[in-house]
Design a protein around this motif. Structure first.
Motif, PDB file in Angstrom:
ATOM      1  N   SER A   7       2.533  40.382  85.077  1.00 24.38           N
ATOM      2  CA  SER A   7       3.942  40.562  85.413  1.00 24.38           C
ATOM      3  C   SER A   7       4.050  40.993  86.865  1.00 24.38           C
ATOM      4  CB  SER A   7       4.563  41.618  84.501  1.00 24.38           C
ATOM      5  OG  SER A   7       5.923  41.778  84.807  1.00 24.38           O
ATOM      6  N   SER A   8       4.847  40.257  87.615  1.00 21.86           N
ATOM      7  CA  SER A   8       5.085  40.624  89.015  1.00 21.86           C
ATOM      8  C   SER A   8       6.411  41.370  89.099  1.00 21.86           C
ATOM      9  CB  SER A   8       5.097  39.376  89.908  1.00 21.86           C
ATOM     10  OG  SER A   8       6.158  38.532  89.557  1.00 21.86           O
ATOM     11  N   SER A   9       6.840  41.705  90.292  1.00 20.67           N
ATOM     12  CA  SER A   9       8.052  42.508  90.460  1.00 20.67           C
ATOM     13  C   SER A   9       9.318  41.802  89.977  1.00 20.67           C
ATOM     14  CB  SER A   9       8.208  42.933  91.912  1.00 20.67           C
ATOM     15  OG  SER A   9       8.339  41.809  92.750  1.00 20.67           O
ATOM     16  N   ASP A  10       9.277  40.468  89.877  1.00 23.53           N
ATOM     17  CA  ASP A  10      10.457  39.747  89.389  1.00 23.53           C
ATOM     18  C   ASP A  10      10.451  39.594  87.865  1.00 23.53           C
ATOM     19  OD1 ASP A  10       8.541  37.769  88.976  1.00 23.53           O
ATOM     20  OD2 ASP A  10       9.470  36.303  90.309  1.00 23.53           O
ATOM     21  N   GLY A  11       9.463  40.194  87.211  1.00 20.64           N
ATOM     22  CA  GLY A  11       9.385  40.140  85.756  1.00 20.64           C
ATOM     23  C   GLY A  11       8.670  38.920  85.222  1.00 20.64           C
ATOM     24  N   GLU A  12       8.336  37.996  86.082  1.00 25.03           N
ATOM     25  CA  GLU A  12       7.604  36.782  85.689  1.00 25.03           C
ATOM     26  C   GLU A  12       6.115  37.007  85.932  1.00 25.03           C
ATOM     27  OE1 GLU A  12       9.135  34.129  84.299  1.00 25.03           O
ATOM     28  OE2 GLU A  12      11.019  35.218  84.438  1.00 25.03           O
ATOM     29  N   GLY A  13       5.300  36.030  85.545  1.00 20.13           N
ATOM     30  CA  GLY A  13       3.871  36.111  85.799  1.00 20.13           C
ATOM     31  C   GLY A  13       3.557  36.022  87.283  1.00 20.13           C
ATOM     32  N   VAL A  30      -1.596  35.654  99.059  1.00 22.46           N
ATOM     33  CA  VAL A  30      -0.433  35.657  99.940  1.00 22.46           C
ATOM     34  C   VAL A  30       0.463  36.800  99.491  1.00 22.46           C
ATOM     35  CG1 VAL A  30       1.643  34.412 100.668  1.00 22.46           C
ATOM     36  CG2 VAL A  30      -0.501  33.181 100.383  1.00 22.46           C
ATOM     37  N   CYS A  31       0.858  37.628 100.450  1.00 24.68           N
ATOM     38  CA  CYS A  31       1.806  38.711 100.177  1.00 24.68           C
ATOM     39  C   CYS A  31       3.144  38.313 100.781  1.00 24.68           C
ATOM     40  CB  CYS A  31       1.336  40.011 100.803  1.00 24.68           C
ATOM     41  SG  CYS A  31      -0.230  40.571 100.144  1.00 24.68           S
ATOM     42  N   THR A  32       4.200  38.384  99.974  1.00 23.45           N
ATOM     43  CA  THR A  32       5.528  38.008 100.449  1.00 23.45           C
ATOM     44  C   THR A  32       6.488  39.183 100.317  1.00 23.45           C
ATOM     45  OG1 THR A  32       6.290  37.201  98.295  1.00 23.45           O
ATOM     46  CG2 THR A  32       5.197  35.604  99.737  1.00 23.45           C
ATOM     47  N   VAL A  33       7.452  39.210 101.221  1.00 19.82           N
ATOM     48  CA  VAL A  33       8.521  40.202 101.184  1.00 19.82           C
ATOM     49  C   VAL A  33       9.836  39.455 101.350  1.00 19.82           C
ATOM     50  CG1 VAL A  33       9.533  42.213 102.319  1.00 19.82           C
ATOM     51  CG2 VAL A  33       7.046  41.996 102.159  1.00 19.82           C
ATOM     52  N   ALA A  40       8.874  42.395  96.792  1.00 22.65           N
ATOM     53  CA  ALA A  40       7.579  42.036  97.370  1.00 22.65           C
ATOM     54  C   ALA A  40       6.697  41.513  96.246  1.00 22.65           C
ATOM     55  CB  ALA A  40       6.938  43.242  98.041  1.00 22.65           C
ATOM     56  N   GLU A  41       5.932  40.475  96.538  1.00 24.07           N
ATOM     57  CA  GLU A  41       5.078  39.863  95.522  1.00 24.07           C
ATOM     58  C   GLU A  41       3.761  39.426  96.138  1.00 24.07           C
ATOM     59  OE1 GLU A  41       6.657  36.717  93.135  1.00 24.07           O
ATOM     60  OE2 GLU A  41       8.650  37.583  93.107  1.00 24.07           O
ATOM     61  N   ILE A  42       2.778  39.203  95.269  1.00 24.47           N
ATOM     62  CA  ILE A  42       1.539  38.569  95.679  1.00 24.47           C
ATOM     63  C   ILE A  42       1.442  37.237  94.979  1.00 24.47           C
ATOM     64  CG2 ILE A  42       0.325  40.730  96.143  1.00 24.47           C
ATOM     65  CD1 ILE A  42      -1.217  40.226  93.504  1.00 24.47           C
ATOM     66  N   LYS A  43       0.778  36.307  95.624  1.00 26.36           N
ATOM     67  CA  LYS A  43       0.522  34.988  95.065  1.00 26.36           C
ATOM     68  C   LYS A  43      -0.980  34.739  95.218  1.00 26.36           C
ATOM     69  CE  LYS A  43       5.080  34.402  96.256  1.00 26.36           C
ATOM     70  NZ  LYS A  43       5.755  34.530  94.998  1.00 26.36           N
ATOM     71  N   LEU A  44      -1.613  34.235  94.172  1.00 25.86           N
ATOM     72  CA  LEU A  44      -3.037  33.956  94.196  1.00 25.86           C
ATOM     73  C   LEU A  44      -3.267  32.504  94.583  1.00 25.86           C
ATOM     74  CD1 LEU A  44      -3.996  35.732  90.843  1.00 25.86           C
ATOM     75  CD2 LEU A  44      -3.971  36.695  93.152  1.00 25.86           C
ATOM     76  N   LEU A  45      -4.219  32.264  95.483  1.00 26.31           N
ATOM     77  CA  LEU A  45      -4.553  30.910  95.917  1.00 26.31           C
ATOM     78  C   LEU A  45      -5.944  30.565  95.402  1.00 26.31           C
ATOM     79  CD1 LEU A  45      -2.235  31.809  97.784  1.00 26.31           C
ATOM     80  CD2 LEU A  45      -3.285  30.459  99.582  1.00 26.31           C
ATOM     81  N   LEU A  46      -6.028  29.501  94.629  1.00 26.39           N
ATOM     82  CA  LEU A  46      -7.287  29.072  94.031  1.00 26.39           C
ATOM     83  C   LEU A  46      -7.699  27.716  94.587  1.00 26.39           C
ATOM     84  CD1 LEU A  46      -6.478  29.856  90.272  1.00 26.39           C
ATOM     85  CD2 LEU A  46      -7.580  31.348  91.941  1.00 26.39           C
ATOM     86  N   GLY A  47      -8.908  27.626  95.094  1.00 22.00           N
ATOM     87  CA  GLY A  47      -9.441  26.349  95.558  1.00 22.00           C
ATOM     88  C   GLY A  47      -8.648  25.710  96.673  1.00 22.00           C
ATOM     89  N   CYS A  48      -8.184  26.500  97.628  1.00 21.48           N
ATOM     90  CA  CYS A  48      -7.345  25.977  98.714  1.00 21.48           C
ATOM     91  C   CYS A  48      -8.131  25.800 100.009  1.00 21.48           C
ATOM     92  CB  CYS A  48      -6.175  26.929  98.979  1.00 21.48           C
ATOM     93  SG  CYS A  48      -5.006  27.025  97.617  1.00 21.48           S
ATOM     94  N   THR A  49      -7.858  24.725 100.706  1.00 21.82           N
ATOM     95  CA  THR A  49      -8.419  24.514 102.038  1.00 21.82           C
ATOM     96  C   THR A  49      -7.662  25.397 103.030  1.00 21.82           C
ATOM     97  OG1 THR A  49      -6.870  22.757 102.627  1.00 21.82           O
ATOM     98  CG2 THR A  49      -8.907  22.071 101.494  1.00 21.82           C
ATOM     99  N   VAL A  69      -1.172  35.674 104.751  1.00 19.71           N
ATOM    100  CA  VAL A  69      -2.256  35.239 103.889  1.00 19.71           C
ATOM    101  C   VAL A  69      -3.516  35.990 104.278  1.00 19.71           C
ATOM    102  CG1 VAL A  69      -2.917  33.247 105.303  1.00 19.71           C
ATOM    103  CG2 VAL A  69      -3.464  33.253 102.881  1.00 19.71           C
ATOM    104  N   SER A  70      -4.257  36.428 103.283  1.00 24.20           N
ATOM    105  CA  SER A  70      -5.517  37.117 103.496  1.00 24.20           C
ATOM    106  C   SER A  70      -6.602  36.321 102.783  1.00 24.20           C
ATOM    107  CB  SER A  70      -5.443  38.542 102.941  1.00 24.20           C
ATOM    108  OG  SER A  70      -6.687  39.180 103.085  1.00 24.20           O
ATOM    109  N   SER A  71      -7.583  35.840 103.571  1.00 20.28           N
ATOM    110  CA  SER A  71      -8.668  35.032 103.018  1.00 20.28           C
ATOM    111  C   SER A  71      -9.979  35.776 103.082  1.00 20.28           C
ATOM    112  CB  SER A  71      -8.819  33.742 103.814  1.00 20.28           C
ATOM    113  OG  SER A  71      -7.674  32.953 103.719  1.00 20.28           O
TER     114      SER A  71
END
Length: 72
Positions: A7-13, A30-33, A40-49, A69-71
């Motif tokens: 659950s993220s801050s918007d109540g969704e996954g 990725v951290c967004t505001v 504010a939310e985080i997003k997970l990046l999987l297998g990205c160039t 973005v933090s890699s």
């Protein structure tokens, strides 16, 4: 998509972006505001160039949102 069972801050996954690399490992976060939503939310990046990471970060940039973005 999103990560089931979370659950993220918007109540969704927690959001997940899946890139084009064959390995589906966690590459970056990725951290967004959003000042309009006061959110504010985080997003997970999987297998990205590197190019996909920049595209995703740019997607989350607007007049009222900011993203970094933090890699590994």
């Amino acid at each position: 998509g999103y990560l089931q069972g979370t659950s993220s801050s918007d109540g969704e996954g927690i959001d997940v972006w899946r890139g084009s690399l064959p390995e589906g490992r966690l590459d970056a976060v990725v951290c967004t505001v959003d000042i309009r939503k006061r959110d504010a939310e985080i997003k997970l990046l999987l297998g990205c160039t590197a190019a996909e990471k920049l595209t995703i970060c740019d997607f989350h940039q607007s007049a009222v949102t900011a993203a970094i973005v933090s890699s590994q």
